[in-house]
Design an enzyme around this catalytic site. Structure first.
Site, PDB file in Angstrom:
ATOM      1  N   ASP A 246     -11.504   7.704   3.600  1.00  0.00           N
ATOM      2  CA  ASP A 246     -10.235   7.104   3.156  1.00  0.00           C
ATOM      3  C   ASP A 246      -9.166   7.130   4.244  1.00  0.00           C
ATOM      4  OD1 ASP A 246      -8.578   5.940   1.203  1.00  0.00           O
ATOM      5  OD2 ASP A 246      -7.705   7.874   0.679  1.00  0.00           O
ATOM      6  N   SER A 267      -3.873   3.264  -1.733  1.00  0.00           N
ATOM      7  CA  SER A 267      -5.161   2.825  -2.267  1.00  0.00           C
ATOM      8  C   SER A 267      -5.124   2.853  -3.786  1.00  0.00           C
ATOM      9  CB  SER A 267      -6.295   3.682  -1.726  1.00  0.00           C
ATOM     10  OG  SER A 267      -5.851   4.947  -1.341  1.00  0.00           O
ATOM     11  N   GLN A 317     -12.770  -0.459  -1.134  1.00  0.00           N
ATOM     12  CA  GLN A 317     -11.482  -0.009  -1.663  1.00  0.00           C
ATOM     13  C   GLN A 317     -10.518  -1.180  -1.753  1.00  0.00           C
ATOM     14  OE1 GLN A 317      -8.246   2.483   0.694  1.00  0.00           O
ATOM     15  NE2 GLN A 317      -9.666   3.902  -0.282  1.00  0.00           N
TER      16      GLN A 317
HETATM   17  C1  LIG Z   1      -8.215   3.997  14.481  1.00  0.00           C
HETATM   18  C2  LIG Z   1      -7.276   5.098  14.086  1.00  0.00           C
HETATM   19  C3  LIG Z   1      -6.192   4.627  13.207  1.00  0.00           C
HETATM   20  C4  LIG Z   1      -5.616   5.732  12.421  1.00  0.00           C
HETATM   21  C5  LIG Z   1      -4.720   5.183  11.378  1.00  0.00           C
HETATM   22  C6  LIG Z   1      -4.547   6.143  10.245  1.00  0.00           C
HETATM   23  C7  LIG Z   1      -3.206   6.727  10.249  1.00  0.00           C
HETATM   24  C8  LIG Z   1      -2.714   7.376   9.248  1.00  0.00           C
HETATM   25  C9  LIG Z   1      -3.436   7.537   7.996  1.00  0.00           C
HETATM   26  C10 LIG Z   1      -2.484   7.822   6.905  1.00  0.00           C
HETATM   27  C11 LIG Z   1      -3.157   8.156   5.639  1.00  0.00           C
HETATM   28  C12 LIG Z   1      -3.790   7.033   5.019  1.00  0.00           C
HETATM   29  C13 LIG Z   1      -3.604   7.048   3.542  1.00  0.00           C
HETATM   30  C14 LIG Z   1      -4.721   6.333   2.950  1.00  0.00           C
HETATM   31  C15 LIG Z   1      -4.420   5.789   1.599  1.00  0.00           C
HETATM   32  C16 LIG Z   1      -4.082   6.826   0.614  1.00  0.00           C
HETATM   33  O1  LIG Z   1      -4.562   7.895   0.579  1.00  0.00           O
HETATM   34  S1  LIG Z   1      -2.922   6.380  -0.572  1.00  0.00           S
HETATM   35  C17 LIG Z   1      -2.963   7.747  -1.687  1.00  0.00           C
HETATM   36  C18 LIG Z   1      -3.859   7.487  -2.839  1.00  0.00           C
HETATM   37  N1  LIG Z   1      -3.380   6.479  -3.694  1.00  0.00           N
HETATM   38  C19 LIG Z   1      -2.254   6.658  -4.452  1.00  0.00           C
HETATM   39  O2  LIG Z   1      -1.556   7.658  -4.392  1.00  0.00           O
HETATM   40  C20 LIG Z   1      -1.914   5.577  -5.445  1.00  0.00           C
HETATM   41  C21 LIG Z   1      -1.644   6.210  -6.800  1.00  0.00           C
HETATM   42  N2  LIG Z   1      -1.211   5.230  -7.764  1.00  0.00           N
HETATM   43  C22 LIG Z   1       0.081   4.907  -7.896  1.00  0.00           C
HETATM   44  O3  LIG Z   1       0.968   5.429  -7.247  1.00  0.00           O
HETATM   45  C23 LIG Z   1       0.371   3.856  -8.920  1.00  0.00           C
HETATM   46  O4  LIG Z   1      -0.759   3.634  -9.693  1.00  0.00           O
HETATM   47  C24 LIG Z   1       0.778   2.528  -8.260  1.00  0.00           C
HETATM   48  C25 LIG Z   1       2.033   2.689  -7.433  1.00  0.00           C
HETATM   49  C26 LIG Z   1      -0.313   1.993  -7.385  1.00  0.00           C
HETATM   50  C27 LIG Z   1       1.040   1.587  -9.436  1.00  0.00           C
HETATM   51  O5  LIG Z   1       2.299   1.100  -9.413  1.00  0.00           O
HETATM   52  P1  LIG Z   1       3.031   0.465 -10.669  1.00  0.00           P
HETATM   53  O6  LIG Z   1       2.148   0.059 -11.753  1.00  0.00           O
HETATM   54  O7  LIG Z   1       3.893  -0.597 -10.118  1.00  0.00           O
HETATM   55  O8  LIG Z   1       3.816   1.734 -11.159  1.00  0.00           O
HETATM   56  P2  LIG Z   1       5.343   2.014 -11.334  1.00  0.00           P
HETATM   57  O9  LIG Z   1       5.436   3.454 -11.695  1.00  0.00           O
HETATM   58  O10 LIG Z   1       5.944   1.003 -12.254  1.00  0.00           O
HETATM   59  O11 LIG Z   1       5.952   1.802  -9.863  1.00  0.00           O
HETATM   60  C28 LIG Z   1       5.713   2.728  -8.830  1.00  0.00           C
HETATM   61  C29 LIG Z   1       6.714   2.446  -7.723  1.00  0.00           C
HETATM   62  O12 LIG Z   1       6.503   1.137  -7.175  1.00  0.00           O
HETATM   63  C30 LIG Z   1       7.692   0.349  -7.337  1.00  0.00           C
HETATM   64  N3  LIG Z   1       7.299  -1.011  -7.640  1.00  0.00           N
HETATM   65  C31 LIG Z   1       6.543  -1.420  -8.652  1.00  0.00           C
HETATM   66  N4  LIG Z   1       6.349  -2.734  -8.594  1.00  0.00           N
HETATM   67  C32 LIG Z   1       7.044  -3.171  -7.499  1.00  0.00           C
HETATM   68  C33 LIG Z   1       7.240  -4.432  -6.902  1.00  0.00           C
HETATM   69  N5  LIG Z   1       6.695  -5.527  -7.406  1.00  0.00           N
HETATM   70  N6  LIG Z   1       7.990  -4.517  -5.787  1.00  0.00           N
HETATM   71  C34 LIG Z   1       8.560  -3.410  -5.251  1.00  0.00           C
HETATM   72  N7  LIG Z   1       8.388  -2.158  -5.786  1.00  0.00           N
HETATM   73  C35 LIG Z   1       7.650  -2.067  -6.884  1.00  0.00           C
HETATM   74  C36 LIG Z   1       8.403   0.995  -8.488  1.00  0.00           C
HETATM   75  O13 LIG Z   1       9.774   0.704  -8.434  1.00  0.00           O
HETATM   76  C37 LIG Z   1       8.145   2.450  -8.248  1.00  0.00           C
HETATM   77  O14 LIG Z   1       8.965   2.899  -7.172  1.00  0.00           O
HETATM   78  P3  LIG Z   1       9.669   4.335  -7.235  1.00  0.00           P
HETATM   79  O15 LIG Z   1       8.546   5.345  -7.318  1.00  0.00           O
HETATM   80  O16 LIG Z   1      10.493   4.336  -8.459  1.00  0.00           O
HETATM   81  O17 LIG Z   1      10.431   4.412  -5.946  1.00  0.00           O
END
Ligand SMILES: CCCCCC/C=C\CCCCCCCC(=O)SCCNC(=O)CCNC(=O)[C@H](O)C(C)(C)COP(=O)(O)OP(=O)(O)OC[C@H]1O[C@@H](n2cnc3c(N)ncnc32)[C@H](O)[C@@H]1OP(=O)(O)O
Length: 332
Positions: A246, A267, A317
């Site tokens: 991930d 994700s 993913q």
């Molecule tokens: C080659 C080498 C390169 C190296 C590069 C790598 C470098 C760094 C790596 C970094 C690490 C990588 C990370 C990898 C990915 C991850 O691990 S992510 C973590 C795992 N996933 C999650 O945590 C997601 C969990 N799920 C959620 O948070 C929610 O289900 C969701 C946000 C996906 C669903 O959202 P929603 O249904 O919209 O829920 P709400 O509660 O209503 O909203 C949440 C916030 O989003 C805002 N929002 C909603 N809709 C919109 C919109 N249309 N536009 C703008 N904003 C929106 C909403 O206002 C909420 O915001 P706040 O929390 O209130 O601020």
């Protein structure tokens, strides 16, 4: 569980037989670190048993987003599921939804449900819980070894061997020696160096600066767990691979778009299929590509290859991306 098939490091398709020692003191230092047991095994994936089918996991590295790293939650969920099955079955797939952001200030509880035990397959469901609510739901399925004449796989891409490439850390050090690196970027890169991510990465085509052109959404890099894990427990190597898979996966979808950055990305789900034995503490080639992105979402698919060319793991993913244009005035 005994891992009966060790990777044959002498017969790879990446340019032959390579020794990691080059006499350089820095390389010897790196090798010394690799003698230490991987923190993924000693800490991150070492769950505390609280009750029957109930475990507690703690955090090691937390991304800048201050939400828990998805790979950590998936890896820990798989550890919990694997504790409920015998030594005669191997994990063959998992399917997860990240339903809430993980809170890095508290531990995560993992509750395992036994869905079904069949003659060949066993299915478990795991809920990762914080503050009384699920942050991840995960289904994991385990299978007995059942050899069959039906066998095929894609061919591993030809790439330079890991010994010919620099780690992400070395690339950053090199970049920081350049004159005129903007202060903000220097701070960002130093922060990246200070991160204790228990993963080592060697990009095949490193990006020379943050200002990159739009490209085909595809990237390749060598990856392995930091530190030593050793042969033996195949289920543990799958849990470590779940963690690793991930890390640098989702941003593949952003490669097709230049001059924008993600102000929010996460994700949404994560699926994995484990095809054969492998060592997660040995270099594997991670081939990542994004076949589609639109509507604030992007799909990424990945293949992890053992360096002898065997396809070990497939991943997929979908993520949410909220992007905004980059102001390049102060960037290189
Ligand atoms: C080659 C080498 C390169 C190296 C590069 C790598 C470098 C760094 C790596 C970094 C690490 C990588 C990370 C990898 C990915 C991850 O691990 S992510 C973590 C795992 N996933 C999650 O945590 C997601 C969990 N799920 C959620 O948070 C929610 O289900 C969701 C946000 C996906 C669903 O959202 P929603 O249904 O919209 O829920 P709400 O509660 O209503 O909203 C949440 C916030 O989003 C805002 N929002 C909603 N809709 C919109 C919109 N249309 N536009 C703008 N904003 C929106 C909403 O206002 C909420 O915001 P706040 O929390 O209130 O601020």
């Amino acid at each position: 569980m005994a891992d009966t098939r060790a990777t044959d490091e002498t017969s790879d398709n990446t340019g032959g037989n390579h020794s990691s020692g080059d006499g350089n003191p820095e390389s010897r230092e790196v090798e010394k670190i690799r003698d230490l047991k991987s923190v993924l095994v000693t800490s991150v994936l070492n769950l505390e048993e609280l009750d029957v089918n109930l475990y507690r996991g703690t955090h090691h590295w937390v991304p800048r987003s201050r939400r828990l790293f998805g790979g950590q939650i998936v890896g820990q969920a798989l550890v919990a599921a694997a504790k409920s099955v015998g030594d005669d079955v191997y994990v063959h797939s998992l399917h997860c939804y990240f339903v809430r952001a993980g809170d890095p200030t508290v531990a995560v509880l993992y509750q395992v449900d036994h869905i079904r035990d069949g003659r060949s397959f066993m299915v478990r469901s795991v809920r990762a819980i914080q503050h009384g609510q699920p942050i991840l739901i995960c289904q994991a399925s385990f299978h007995k070894l059942q050899p069959s004449p039906l066998q095929h796989q894609f061919t591993m891409p030809m790439v330079p061997p890991p010994e010919d490439l620099l780690t992400e850390e070395q690339l950053i050090h090199l970049y920081l020696t350049k004159p005129n690196v903007p202060e903000k970027l220097r701070q960002f890169l130093n922060q990246r160096l200070a991160n204790e991510v228990p993963i080592e990465i060697k990009p095949i085509q490193p990006q020379p600066s943050l200002r990159r052109p739009a490209t085909e959404p595809r990237k390749l890099f060598w990856v392995r767990a930091q530190g030593h894990i050793g042969e033996g427990n195949m289920k543990l190597h799958c849990c470590v691979a779940a963690y690793i898979s991930d890390y640098a996966f989702l941003d593949t979808a952003m490669l097709s778009l230049a001059d924008y950055k993600a102000k929010f990305f996460a994700s949404l789900d994560h699926s994995m299929w484990f095809h054969t034995t492998f060592r997660s503490d040995e270099w594997m080639l991670y081939e990542c590509e994004s076949p589609w992105a639109a509507n604030s979402r992007g799909l990424v698919q990945g293949r992890m290859w053992r360096r002898d060319g065997v396809l070990a793991v497939s991943c997929s993913q979908e993520g949410v991306f909220r992007v905004q244009p980059v102001n390049h005035r102060n960037k290189l």
